[in-house]
Design a protein around this motif. Structure first.
Motif, PDB file in Angstrom:
ATOM      1  N   LEU A   1       0.830  -1.193   0.000  1.00 11.42           N
ATOM      2  CA  LEU A   1       0.000   0.000   0.000  1.00 11.42           C
ATOM      3  C   LEU A   1       0.860   1.237   0.000  1.00 11.42           C
ATOM      4  O   LEU A   1       2.022   1.218   0.431  1.00 11.42           O
ATOM      5  N   GLY A   2       0.273   2.329  -0.506  1.00 15.67           N
ATOM      6  CA  GLY A   2       0.995   3.588  -0.506  1.00 15.67           C
ATOM      7  C   GLY A   2       1.129   4.126   0.911  1.00 15.67           C
ATOM      8  O   GLY A   2       0.188   4.059   1.705  1.00 15.67           O
TER       9      GLY A   2
ATOM     10  N   GLU B   1     -17.927   3.722   0.582  1.00 18.22           N
ATOM     11  CA  GLU B   1     -16.639   3.103   0.933  1.00 18.22           C
ATOM     12  C   GLU B   1     -16.552   2.838   2.431  1.00 18.22           C
ATOM     13  O   GLU B   1     -16.047   1.780   2.852  1.00 18.22           O
ATOM     14  N   ARG B   2     -17.045   3.758   3.230  1.00 18.81           N
ATOM     15  CA  ARG B   2     -17.020   3.547   4.682  1.00 18.81           C
ATOM     16  C   ARG B   2     -17.886   2.355   5.071  1.00 18.81           C
ATOM     17  O   ARG B   2     -17.510   1.558   5.945  1.00 18.81           O
ATOM     18  N   ALA B   3     -19.039   2.224   4.424  1.00 19.70           N
ATOM     19  CA  ALA B   3     -19.920   1.088   4.710  1.00 19.70           C
ATOM     20  C   ALA B   3     -19.267  -0.220   4.318  1.00 19.70           C
ATOM     21  O   ALA B   3     -19.375  -1.230   5.030  1.00 19.70           O
ATOM     22  N   ALA B   4     -18.575  -0.242   3.179  1.00 19.18           N
ATOM     23  CA  ALA B   4     -17.906  -1.466   2.722  1.00 19.18           C
ATOM     24  C   ALA B   4     -16.772  -1.854   3.664  1.00 19.18           C
ATOM     25  O   ALA B   4     -16.554  -3.040   3.938  1.00 19.18           O
TER      26      ALA B   4
ATOM     27  N   ASP C   1      -6.819  -2.102   0.120  1.00 20.85           N
ATOM     28  CA  ASP C   1      -7.478  -2.074  -1.191  1.00 20.85           C
ATOM     29  C   ASP C   1      -8.157  -0.723  -1.429  1.00 20.85           C
ATOM     30  O   ASP C   1      -8.135  -0.203  -2.555  1.00 20.85           O
ATOM     31  N   PHE C   2      -8.771  -0.183  -0.390  1.00 23.80           N
ATOM     32  CA  PHE C   2      -9.413   1.128  -0.531  1.00 23.80           C
ATOM     33  C   PHE C   2      -8.394   2.180  -0.946  1.00 23.80           C
ATOM     34  O   PHE C   2      -8.626   2.971  -1.878  1.00 23.80           O
ATOM     35  N   LEU C   3      -7.257   2.217  -0.264  1.00 19.89           N
ATOM     36  CA  LEU C   3      -6.227   3.191  -0.601  1.00 19.89           C
ATOM     37  C   LEU C   3      -5.737   2.999  -2.034  1.00 19.89           C
ATOM     38  O   LEU C   3      -5.579   3.965  -2.789  1.00 19.89           O
ATOM     39  N   ARG C   4      -5.498   1.761  -2.395  1.00 15.98           N
ATOM     40  CA  ARG C   4      -4.999   1.466  -3.740  1.00 15.98           C
ATOM     41  C   ARG C   4      -6.025   1.855  -4.808  1.00 15.98           C
ATOM     42  O   ARG C   4      -5.680   2.448  -5.838  1.00 15.98           O
TER      43      ARG C   4
END
Length: 306
Positions: free
Chosen positions: A97-98, A154-157, A167-170
């Protein structure tokens, strides 16, 4: 002993579990690694009065901390005020991740764990601040944070564990800003508790341009309170808090700004604080080493359930 030590109530379920642990009849659960973030902001002209649901007064008595009152239906710390926080997601431990700021190896030394665990703990801190407060300590580069937008899906996921934070960051081309966090403390739930957590406490400043959520799924109330307001409310019985929560607020009392809190964190020990119980007949005592004001001490007949 501090006078307050004689007045602190013992939670109803503790006496029986303390006695069972003392008799060797209780196997302590393994503490789950977790992280929580004391999100701080400095009161100023741009503060939205509608976002302050606690005492409500904007003062110059230091930074305000973001606190959530957990719903009474929650299995752990129901009805208590707490900071955004939650368990470590092991998917983040080895993920690519970044990252901007001190890396996993530097955090491993600071937190007293291996680099993979350190990465997962720091990810948990940033993820939970995003999930529960809507504040994202990540950005497109090492010198900025993400622009405000509607991240509700995204927060709910993330909350449903359908998406890892890595994965969210990417997916959004974001770097985790570990430089915006500072380690403050580490507390481990006592061995006699039914649910146990090994929790690292961090402090962070609310990034410019971002606002914290006013409604949170696991909370029925949010409040921005100065440490003095929060501690006073706790001592007056208006704000229920677990020992680590109120202790961190007491430790923040001398701090005059969010930036000062982050600087102060650099010199703090992250040795684990673990409460221990003593049984002497019908007298039960729970002490947290170094924190005499938290001591719970009294007579609890074995047949009493409340």
């Amino acid at each position: 002993m501090d006078q307050r030590a004689t007045t602190l109530p013992m939670p109803p379920g503790w006496p029986a579990r303390i006695r069972a642990a003392d008799a060797g009849e209780l196997t302590p659960p393994v503490p789950k690694p977790s992280a929580t973030v004391v999100l701080l902001r400095d009161p100023g002209a741009d503060v939205d009065p509608g976002a302050v649901t606690g005492a409500g007064a904007v003062t110059a008595a230091g930074p305000e901390a973001y606190l959530l009152r957990r719903r009474t239906s929650m299995a752990f710390a129901a009805g208590m005020y707490a900071y955004p926080g939650g368990g470590v997601d092991r998917r983040d431990a080895e993920a690519e991740l970044g990252w901007a700021g001190p890396g996993p190896r530097a955090w491993a030394e600071r937190l007293g764990v291996d680099p993979a665990t350190a990465q997962a703990v720091v990810c948990a801190a940033v993820r939970e601040t995003f999930e529960e407060a809507g504040v994202l300590l990540a950005g497109p580069d090492a010198g900025s944070v993400a622009e405000p937008r509607d991240w509700s899906a995204e927060r709910a996921a993330l909350e449903a564990h359908e998406l890892s934070f890595a994965d969210f960051l990417r997916d959004h081309g974001l770097l985790l800003r570990s430089d915006l966090l500072a380690g403050w403390a580490r507390w481990i739930t006592p061995a006699f508790e039914e649910r146990r957590y090994d929790t690292w406490f961090f402090v962070a400043a609310l990034p410019p341009g971002q606002d914290a959520a006013r409604e949170v799924g696991e909370a029925d109330r949010v409040a921005w309170l100065t440490p003095a307001e929060a501690v006073r409310g706790y001592e007056e019985g208006r704000y229920g808090m677990l020992p680590p929560t109120v202790t961190v607020l007491r430790e923040l009392l001398p701090v005059r700004s969010a930036a000062e809190a982050l600087r102060a964190a650099a010199g703090r020990s992250l040795e684990p604080v673990l409460g221990r119980a003593e049984v002497r007949g019908e007298r039960l005592t729970v002490r947290w080493p170094g924190y005499d004001e938290l001591t719970i001490d009294g007579t609890f007949p074995a047949g009493r359930t409340g």
